[in-house]
Design an enzyme around this catalytic site. Structure first.
Site, PDB file in Angstrom:
ATOM      1  N   ASP A  24      26.623  -2.805 -43.732  1.00  0.00           N
ATOM      2  CA  ASP A  24      25.198  -2.850 -44.090  1.00  0.00           C
ATOM      3  C   ASP A  24      25.045  -3.621 -45.394  1.00  0.00           C
ATOM      4  O   ASP A  24      24.783  -3.045 -46.453  1.00  0.00           O
ATOM      5  CB  ASP A  24      24.644  -1.426 -44.209  1.00  0.00           C
ATOM      6  CG  ASP A  24      24.596  -0.723 -42.855  1.00  0.00           C
ATOM      7  OD1 ASP A  24      24.372  -1.409 -41.834  1.00  0.00           O
ATOM      8  OD2 ASP A  24      24.785   0.500 -42.813  1.00  0.00           O
ATOM      9  N   LYS A  46      30.656  -2.950 -37.762  1.00  0.00           N
ATOM     10  CA  LYS A  46      29.339  -3.089 -37.116  1.00  0.00           C
ATOM     11  C   LYS A  46      28.520  -4.148 -37.838  1.00  0.00           C
ATOM     12  O   LYS A  46      28.327  -4.074 -39.059  1.00  0.00           O
ATOM     13  CB  LYS A  46      28.588  -1.761 -37.145  1.00  0.00           C
ATOM     14  CG  LYS A  46      27.201  -1.870 -36.469  1.00  0.00           C
ATOM     15  CD  LYS A  46      26.498  -0.535 -36.396  1.00  0.00           C
ATOM     16  CE  LYS A  46      25.821  -0.171 -37.678  1.00  0.00           C
ATOM     17  NZ  LYS A  46      24.363  -0.118 -37.631  1.00  0.00           N
ATOM     18  N   ASP A  73      25.297  -4.890 -33.106  1.00  0.00           N
ATOM     19  CA  ASP A  73      24.238  -3.906 -32.865  1.00  0.00           C
ATOM     20  C   ASP A  73      22.864  -4.549 -33.073  1.00  0.00           C
ATOM     21  O   ASP A  73      22.237  -4.374 -34.102  1.00  0.00           O
ATOM     22  CB  ASP A  73      24.437  -2.718 -33.816  1.00  0.00           C
ATOM     23  CG  ASP A  73      23.460  -1.591 -33.547  1.00  0.00           C
ATOM     24  OD1 ASP A  73      22.899  -1.546 -32.435  1.00  0.00           O
ATOM     25  OD2 ASP A  73      23.260  -0.759 -34.456  1.00  0.00           O
ATOM     26  N   LYS A  75      20.401  -4.300 -30.596  1.00  0.00           N
ATOM     27  CA  LYS A  75      19.436  -3.483 -29.836  1.00  0.00           C
ATOM     28  C   LYS A  75      18.433  -4.346 -29.057  1.00  0.00           C
ATOM     29  O   LYS A  75      17.235  -4.334 -29.315  1.00  0.00           O
ATOM     30  CB  LYS A  75      18.696  -2.516 -30.770  1.00  0.00           C
ATOM     31  CG  LYS A  75      19.616  -1.532 -31.475  1.00  0.00           C
ATOM     32  CD  LYS A  75      18.824  -0.477 -32.252  1.00  0.00           C
ATOM     33  CE  LYS A  75      19.720   0.520 -32.933  1.00  0.00           C
ATOM     34  NZ  LYS A  75      20.481  -0.012 -34.074  1.00  0.00           N
ATOM     35  N   ASP A  78      13.857  -6.746 -24.347  1.00  0.00           N
ATOM     36  CA  ASP A  78      13.052  -7.920 -23.997  1.00  0.00           C
ATOM     37  C   ASP A  78      13.018  -8.018 -22.475  1.00  0.00           C
ATOM     38  O   ASP A  78      13.476  -7.087 -21.786  1.00  0.00           O
ATOM     39  CB  ASP A  78      13.677  -9.173 -24.654  1.00  0.00           C
ATOM     40  CG  ASP A  78      12.627 -10.227 -25.005  1.00  0.00           C
ATOM     41  OD1 ASP A  78      11.779 -10.516 -24.124  1.00  0.00           O
ATOM     42  OD2 ASP A  78      12.652 -10.752 -26.126  1.00  0.00           O
ATOM     43  N   ASN A  81      15.683 -11.470 -18.102  1.00  0.00           N
ATOM     44  CA  ASN A  81      16.420 -12.724 -18.244  1.00  0.00           C
ATOM     45  C   ASN A  81      16.906 -12.917 -19.683  1.00  0.00           C
ATOM     46  O   ASN A  81      18.051 -13.318 -19.930  1.00  0.00           O
ATOM     47  CB  ASN A  81      15.485 -13.872 -17.828  1.00  0.00           C
ATOM     48  CG  ASN A  81      16.157 -15.219 -17.891  1.00  0.00           C
ATOM     49  OD1 ASN A  81      17.205 -15.419 -17.288  1.00  0.00           O
ATOM     50  ND2 ASN A  81      15.568 -16.142 -18.640  1.00  0.00           N
ATOM     51  N   THR A  82      16.044 -12.587 -20.647  1.00  0.00           N
ATOM     52  CA  THR A  82      16.399 -12.786 -22.058  1.00  0.00           C
ATOM     53  C   THR A  82      17.478 -11.799 -22.488  1.00  0.00           C
ATOM     54  O   THR A  82      18.421 -12.170 -23.202  1.00  0.00           O
ATOM     55  CB  THR A  82      15.135 -12.623 -22.926  1.00  0.00           C
ATOM     56  OG1 THR A  82      14.179 -13.577 -22.473  1.00  0.00           O
ATOM     57  CG2 THR A  82      15.427 -12.844 -24.393  1.00  0.00           C
ATOM     58  N   THR A 140      16.696   7.789 -33.521  1.00  0.00           N
ATOM     59  CA  THR A 140      16.616   9.094 -34.199  1.00  0.00           C
ATOM     60  C   THR A 140      15.561   9.092 -35.303  1.00  0.00           C
ATOM     61  O   THR A 140      15.161  10.146 -35.760  1.00  0.00           O
ATOM     62  CB  THR A 140      17.971   9.486 -34.798  1.00  0.00           C
ATOM     63  OG1 THR A 140      18.443   8.380 -35.553  1.00  0.00           O
ATOM     64  CG2 THR A 140      18.976   9.837 -33.737  1.00  0.00           C
ATOM     65  N   ARG A 232      28.455   4.457 -45.638  1.00  0.00           N
ATOM     66  CA  ARG A 232      28.739   4.705 -47.053  1.00  0.00           C
ATOM     67  C   ARG A 232      29.995   5.512 -47.361  1.00  0.00           C
ATOM     68  O   ARG A 232      30.668   5.187 -48.354  1.00  0.00           O
ATOM     69  CB  ARG A 232      27.494   5.323 -47.706  1.00  0.00           C
ATOM     70  CG  ARG A 232      26.384   4.276 -47.862  1.00  0.00           C
ATOM     71  CD  ARG A 232      25.018   4.881 -48.007  1.00  0.00           C
ATOM     72  NE  ARG A 232      24.559   5.463 -46.742  1.00  0.00           N
ATOM     73  CZ  ARG A 232      23.382   6.026 -46.565  1.00  0.00           C
ATOM     74  NH1 ARG A 232      22.533   6.101 -47.577  1.00  0.00           N
ATOM     75  NH2 ARG A 232      23.043   6.508 -45.390  1.00  0.00           N
TER      76      ARG A 232
END
Ligand code: C5P
Length: 254
Positions: A24, A46, A73, A75, A78, A81-82, A140, A232
């Site tokens: 991150d 990630k 990641d 997510k 759409d 096809n995309t 979440t 973290r």
């Protein structure tokens, strides 16, 4: 590669590779520096929307060249096809896991799963594996009120999660992303076969940061998680490689 073969190969990875460190960070230099500090056993990282938006596919290629398994990641949500074409690009980058929203619907989930099943294994892929297609059920961060605004339903949150999990599995996805709190419900909805990746993990004795419902690595693995996403507690540790080794030991003792 069938999803059974893929799940078997991913589950056979050593415990240190079941820990996915969340990069991150806002740029490629920070990401590569952090990845280097994870040590030779901290194989899985990630790449999420922040890092990808800043540094693009190049950072994924660089992490792969540095020997890292990448959980991409992004997510996808759409048209079919995309989503399918995006998943194919995740495969070309050599990602080991990629994500789609189950709420993208049956056609998009099926198109992505079929596209990944057909894709020739990229030279960038880890150990000749195609990416596992992992579905997000309900974020979440969504409150009950927000959920009613976007998708009104008399179903309980647990029922919504179970329904979306079953849909994703039925459409050919390889697994699911779910919080530790939802692991028992997800496993009872879809059984032991799907891969499950769980964030919100805090090693015994670690601070909660801004996470509310946390689980220890051992608890999450006992409840059926295959991979743990941890940020973290690893990235802020004085020695991230040692933090990964300690968490792996906690998993092994579970
Ligand atoms: O630092 P921490 O361990 O809390 O980071 C967890 C990572 O998992 C972050 O990248 C966060 O966005 C992600 N995540 C999460 N909870 C979810 C879904 C994703 O913490 N429910």
């Amino acid at each position: 590669m069938t999803r059974e073969d893929l799940a078997g190969r991913l589950r056979a990875l050593p415990a240190t590779r079941k820990i996915i460190t969340a990069l991150d960070v806002p740029g490629a230099a920070e990401a590569l520096d952090l990845a280097a500090r994870l040590g030779p056993d901290g194989g899985f990282v990630k790449v999420g929307l922040e890092l990808f938006s800043a540094a693009g596919p190049a950072v994924v290629r660089d992490l792969r060249s540095a020997g890292r398994d990448v959980f991409l990641d992004l997510k996808y949500h759409d048209i079919p096809n995309t989503v399918a074409k995006a998943a194919v690009q995740a495969a070309a980058l050599g990602a080991s896991l990629c994500t789609v929203h189950a709420a993208a619907g049956r056609a998009a989930l099926t198109a992505a799963a079929e596209a990944l099943a057909r894709v020739p294994v990229s030279p960038a892929a880890a150990d000749g594996r195609r990416p596992a297609l992992m579905a997000v059920t309900v974020l979440t961060s969504m409150s009950a009120g927000e959920l009613q605004e976007t998708a009104p339903s008399p179903d309980s949150l647990a029922d919504r999660i179970a329904r979306l999990a079953a849909l994703a599995w039925d459409c050919g996805c390889d697994g699911l992303i779910c919080s530790a709190a939802d692991l028992p419900a997800v496993r009872s909805a879809v059984g032991p076969a799907p891969l499950v990746v769980t964030p919100g993990i805090r090693p015994a004795g670690a601070g909660k940061d801004d996470q509310h419902r946390i689980a220890t690595p051992a608890q999450a693995v006992r409840d059926g998680a295959d991979f743990l996403v941890i940020g973290r507690p690893i990235t802020q540790a004085p020695d991230p490689a040692a933090a990964i080794a300690a968490i792996a030991a906690e998993i092994a003792a579970a």
